[in-house]
Design an enzyme around this catalytic site. Structure first.
Site, PDB file in Angstrom:
ATOM      1  N   HIS A   1      41.692  37.383  39.781  1.00 37.03           N
ATOM      2  CA  HIS A   1      42.424  38.504  39.162  1.00 37.03           C
ATOM      3  C   HIS A   1      43.647  38.930  39.962  1.00 37.03           C
ATOM      4  O   HIS A   1      44.555  39.547  39.410  1.00 37.03           O
ATOM      5  CB  HIS A   1      41.488  39.703  38.976  1.00 37.03           C
ATOM      6  CG  HIS A   1      41.258  40.493  40.220  1.00 37.03           C
ATOM      7  ND1 HIS A   1      40.432  40.052  41.246  1.00 37.03           N
ATOM      8  CD2 HIS A   1      41.762  41.689  40.624  1.00 37.03           C
ATOM      9  CE1 HIS A   1      40.430  40.947  42.201  1.00 37.03           C
ATOM     10  NE2 HIS A   1      41.217  41.948  41.869  1.00 37.03           N
ATOM     11  N   ASP A   2      43.715  38.618  41.250  1.00 40.17           N
ATOM     12  CA  ASP A   2      44.889  38.953  42.070  1.00 40.17           C
ATOM     13  C   ASP A   2      45.487  37.711  42.721  1.00 40.17           C
ATOM     14  O   ASP A   2      46.107  37.805  43.790  1.00 40.17           O
ATOM     15  CB  ASP A   2      44.522  39.972  43.153  1.00 40.17           C
ATOM     16  CG  ASP A   2      44.582  41.407  42.656  1.00 40.17           C
ATOM     17  OD1 ASP A   2      45.354  41.669  41.722  1.00 40.17           O
ATOM     18  OD2 ASP A   2      43.852  42.264  43.192  1.00 40.17           O
TER      19      ASP A   2
ATOM     20  N   ASP B   1      37.405  46.075  40.075  1.00 43.41           N
ATOM     21  CA  ASP B   1      38.687  45.997  40.788  1.00 43.41           C
ATOM     22  C   ASP B   1      38.946  47.241  41.632  1.00 43.41           C
ATOM     23  O   ASP B   1      39.576  47.156  42.691  1.00 43.41           O
ATOM     24  CB  ASP B   1      39.816  45.792  39.782  1.00 43.41           C
ATOM     25  CG  ASP B   1      41.144  45.482  40.443  1.00 43.41           C
ATOM     26  OD1 ASP B   1      41.145  44.976  41.590  1.00 43.41           O
ATOM     27  OD2 ASP B   1      42.191  45.751  39.822  1.00 43.41           O
TER      28      ASP B   1
ATOM     29  N   GLN C   1      43.749  58.769  48.902  1.00 38.59           N
ATOM     30  CA  GLN C   1      42.428  58.443  48.386  1.00 38.59           C
ATOM     31  C   GLN C   1      41.873  59.545  47.496  1.00 38.59           C
ATOM     32  O   GLN C   1      41.255  59.265  46.460  1.00 38.59           O
ATOM     33  CB  GLN C   1      41.467  58.162  49.547  1.00 38.59           C
ATOM     34  CG  GLN C   1      41.732  56.855  50.253  1.00 38.59           C
ATOM     35  CD  GLN C   1      41.707  55.683  49.286  1.00 38.59           C
ATOM     36  OE1 GLN C   1      40.743  55.475  48.547  1.00 38.59           O
ATOM     37  NE2 GLN C   1      42.772  54.895  49.280  1.00 38.59           N
TER      38      GLN C   1
ATOM     39  N   HIS D   1      45.214  42.903  49.357  1.00 35.80           N
ATOM     40  CA  HIS D   1      45.148  41.939  48.259  1.00 35.80           C
ATOM     41  C   HIS D   1      45.030  40.517  48.808  1.00 35.80           C
ATOM     42  O   HIS D   1      45.974  39.733  48.788  1.00 35.80           O
ATOM     43  CB  HIS D   1      46.375  42.069  47.354  1.00 35.80           C
ATOM     44  CG  HIS D   1      46.385  43.323  46.543  1.00 35.80           C
ATOM     45  ND1 HIS D   1      47.163  44.410  46.860  1.00 35.80           N
ATOM     46  CD2 HIS D   1      45.685  43.670  45.426  1.00 35.80           C
ATOM     47  CE1 HIS D   1      46.962  45.372  45.966  1.00 35.80           C
ATOM     48  NE2 HIS D   1      46.075  44.947  45.095  1.00 35.80           N
ATOM     49  N   ASN D   2      43.846  40.197  49.283  1.00 36.68           N
ATOM     50  CA  ASN D   2      43.594  38.886  49.859  1.00 36.68           C
ATOM     51  C   ASN D   2      42.293  38.325  49.298  1.00 36.68           C
ATOM     52  O   ASN D   2      41.685  38.897  48.391  1.00 36.68           O
ATOM     53  CB  ASN D   2      43.545  38.975  51.393  1.00 36.68           C
ATOM     54  CG  ASN D   2      42.614  40.090  51.858  1.00 36.68           C
ATOM     55  OD1 ASN D   2      41.538  40.289  51.296  1.00 36.68           O
ATOM     56  ND2 ASN D   2      43.030  40.825  52.877  1.00 36.68           N
ATOM     57  N   ALA D   3      41.852  37.209  49.852  1.00 42.52           N
ATOM     58  CA  ALA D   3      40.664  36.539  49.316  1.00 42.52           C
ATOM     59  C   ALA D   3      39.397  37.351  49.534  1.00 42.52           C
ATOM     60  O   ALA D   3      38.440  37.234  48.754  1.00 42.52           O
ATOM     61  CB  ALA D   3      40.515  35.154  49.957  1.00 42.52           C
ATOM     62  N   VAL D   4      39.353  38.173  50.577  1.00 45.70           N
ATOM     63  CA  VAL D   4      38.168  39.003  50.811  1.00 45.70           C
ATOM     64  C   VAL D   4      38.040  40.049  49.707  1.00 45.70           C
ATOM     65  O   VAL D   4      36.930  40.339  49.239  1.00 45.70           O
ATOM     66  CB  VAL D   4      38.239  39.672  52.204  1.00 45.70           C
ATOM     67  CG1 VAL D   4      36.971  40.478  52.477  1.00 45.70           C
ATOM     68  CG2 VAL D   4      38.430  38.630  53.292  1.00 45.70           C
ATOM     69  N   HIS D   5      39.174  40.626  49.288  1.00 46.44           N
ATOM     70  CA  HIS D   5      39.140  41.565  48.167  1.00 46.44           C
ATOM     71  C   HIS D   5      38.655  40.858  46.900  1.00 46.44           C
ATOM     72  O   HIS D   5      37.841  41.412  46.142  1.00 46.44           O
ATOM     73  CB  HIS D   5      40.537  42.145  47.937  1.00 46.44           C
ATOM     74  CG  HIS D   5      40.701  42.857  46.628  1.00 46.44           C
ATOM     75  ND1 HIS D   5      40.022  44.009  46.296  1.00 46.44           N
ATOM     76  CD2 HIS D   5      41.461  42.556  45.535  1.00 46.44           C
ATOM     77  CE1 HIS D   5      40.355  44.398  45.081  1.00 46.44           C
ATOM     78  NE2 HIS D   5      41.226  43.540  44.588  1.00 46.44           N
TER      79      HIS D   5
END
Length: 502
Positions: free
Chosen positions: A265-266, A375, A426, A225-229
């Protein structure tokens, strides 16, 4: 009868005060006040970031949700004093039993010898930026100096932006080419591509500052959950906005909100899930009554950044508030605990064939579903990208589980590294969450992209199943090697798939 999907009512006994909405990040309250005890708005207006005031001495408390203690431990080699006075309520202030140091770190009274300019700059900085600036004031060079990109990197990044609508877009490569600025670069490009800057008369300086603040407020230490996501979700959202049904129907305002929601969104995600915040008595869980805690915080953080940057300050106040509400409705739709609720409504619309994209409410609902797909679209990406995302999200799960074990907390589902594997997690996620959602999206938008996503999903699921089978076969081979068997049986094959795993 037409159903309009309005913003869910905030689960609070009374409305959140304006000073809470107008602040960026988390706000902590003094124990002498009620849950919504209001500090002096004039004092709050002087400070930027996640702050609180103690009513006894009005000392500024720089805090940062969840990650603050960890940041202090990593940035400071010396011990940090934590004030403990009568009247403090750790649960309300956000102390966490799983951390050794309470993140309510106090800076003592301002040093009278400090320069006026230094104090003025400190007032304008959020917690994370204050730490960085304080090192600069002390003459400590930054740990990760910003290197200017050469023409080769800039040129390659521009070439990638020309194919931003490709489902094979490699966000990891793009992030490297932009020196970690993928979210800013990609979102600014999309705003320019759609002509939103001119249409909404946006100040380019304010827009750039707003996007930089968004990127900075994602926690780079989070594996997933970072800026790349956020950049990856924004790119996926663009792909969905380009689908024929949407591209012909969406208004410029819809597109603006869709991109903003994807990018924020995150925002300020702590790297742990909602049950973790609830069982550690985090004050955000109390603030939002244990309902969509993270999503509410992401929305409020985004609203705070919008107001701080003044991006929409030139618009009529009513229009700005309406955009903030719609942005919240989109972000709140990403709450995975409400997956079945949204999926059932979507399926019902498709069964009745009554989705009318000329209706603003229906367009907004489709945007919600598009954001939900963006998402969790990682399992629908090509294997080389999907596998990286799977490893990152599992790393974040297992890190939370390790913290829970260390502090004798109940380990959350999927967070126990000894009871789960990446493949098992997964396959379950694809089967019960991703497949039902994307099957309905393909019914709504039966295009090449939808078929491509479902194809990748099937192949990726088969790949994880194959890896689990190989792992099980290897374990069985190891058990056979340890057993006393005749020499001629040393090359025996692995047990069939349905056999009992060791």
């Amino acid at each position: 009868m037409e159903v309009c999907y309005q913003l869910p009512v905030l689960p609070l006994d009374r409305p959140v005060p304006k000073h809470v909405l107008s602040r960026r990040g988390a706000i902590s309250f003094s124990s002498s006040s009620s849950l919504f005890g209001a500090p002096d708005p004039r004092q709050l207006s002087q400070r930027r970031g996640a702050i609180s005031y103690d009513s006894s001495d009005q000392t500024a408390l720089y805090i940062r949700m969840l990650g603050a203690c960890v940041i202090f431990k990593q940035l400071f080699s010396r011990d940090v004093r934590v004030r403990s006075r009568a009247g403090f309520e750790p649960e309300r202030r956000g102390s966490h039993p799983y951390l050794c140091v309470d993140f309510r770190i106090l800076h003592s009274k301002p040093d009278p010898t400090a320069s006026t300019s230094s104090r003025r700059v400190r007032r304008l900085l959020s917690f994370q930026r204050y730490l960085s600036s304080s090192r600069l004031f002390r003459g400590v060079p930054p740990r990760n100096p910003l290197h200017i990109l050469d023409d080769d990197y800039t040129g390659q990044a521009k070439c990638m932006l020309e194919k931003i609508g490709s489902w094979n877009f490699n966000i990891f490569l793009f992030d490297r080419l932009t020196n970690g600025n993928s979210l800013v670069t990609l979102t600014f490009h999309l705003f320019n591509h759609y002509g939103l800057i001119e249409l909404f008369r946006l100040d380019m300086v304010k827009l750039r500052r707003f996007l930089v603040m968004i990127q900075e407020d994602y926690h780079s230490r989070n594996p997933y959950h970072n800026a790349v996501h956020a950049a990856d979700v924004t790119q996926a959202m663009y792909c969905y906005l380009q689908e024929p049904k949407l591209s012909k129907s969406l208004t410029s305002c819809d597109i603006l909100l869709g991109l903003l929601a994807a990018a924020t969104h995150d925002l300020d995600h702590p790297g742990v899930n909602e049950p973790f915040l609830i069982k550690t008595n985090h004050y955000l869980a109390a603030l939002y009554k244990n309902t969509s805690v993270l999503e509410n915080h992401h929305w409020r953080s985004a609203v705070g950044l919008l107001r701080e940057s003044g991006l929409f300050s030139h618009l009529p106040a009513e229009d700005g508030l309406n955009m903030e509400r719609q942005l919240g409705s989109l972000i709140l739709a990403t709450d995975i605990s409400r997956q079945n609720e949204y999926l059932s409504k979507f399926r019902e619309h498709l069964d009745n064939e009554d989705l009318c994209l000329a209706n603003a409410c229906h367009r907004h609902f489709v945007l919600q579903m598009a954001l939900k797909c963006a998402d969790i679209c990682n399992p629908c990406r090509p294997w080389e990208l999907s596998k990286q995302w799977s490893e990152k999200v599992t790393e974040e799960f297992f890190h939370q589980g390790d913290i829970e074990k260390r502090y004798k907390l109940e380990v959350s589902p999927l967070c126990d590294s000894q009871a789960n594997t990446i493949g098992n997690i997964q396959i379950g996620f694809m089967t019960y969450v991703v497949e039902p959602l994307f099957a309905e999206w393909a019914r709504f938008s039966d295009t090449r992209l939808s078929r491509t996503m479902l194809g990748h999903l099937g192949l990726n699921k088969a790949s994880w199943s194959g890896m689990l089978q190989e792992l099980a076969g290897g374990a069985d081979d190891g058990a056979q090697e340890g057993a006393e068997v005749p020499a001629e049986d040393g090359n025996s094959k692995a047990l069939p798939q349905g056999s009992k795993e060791s």
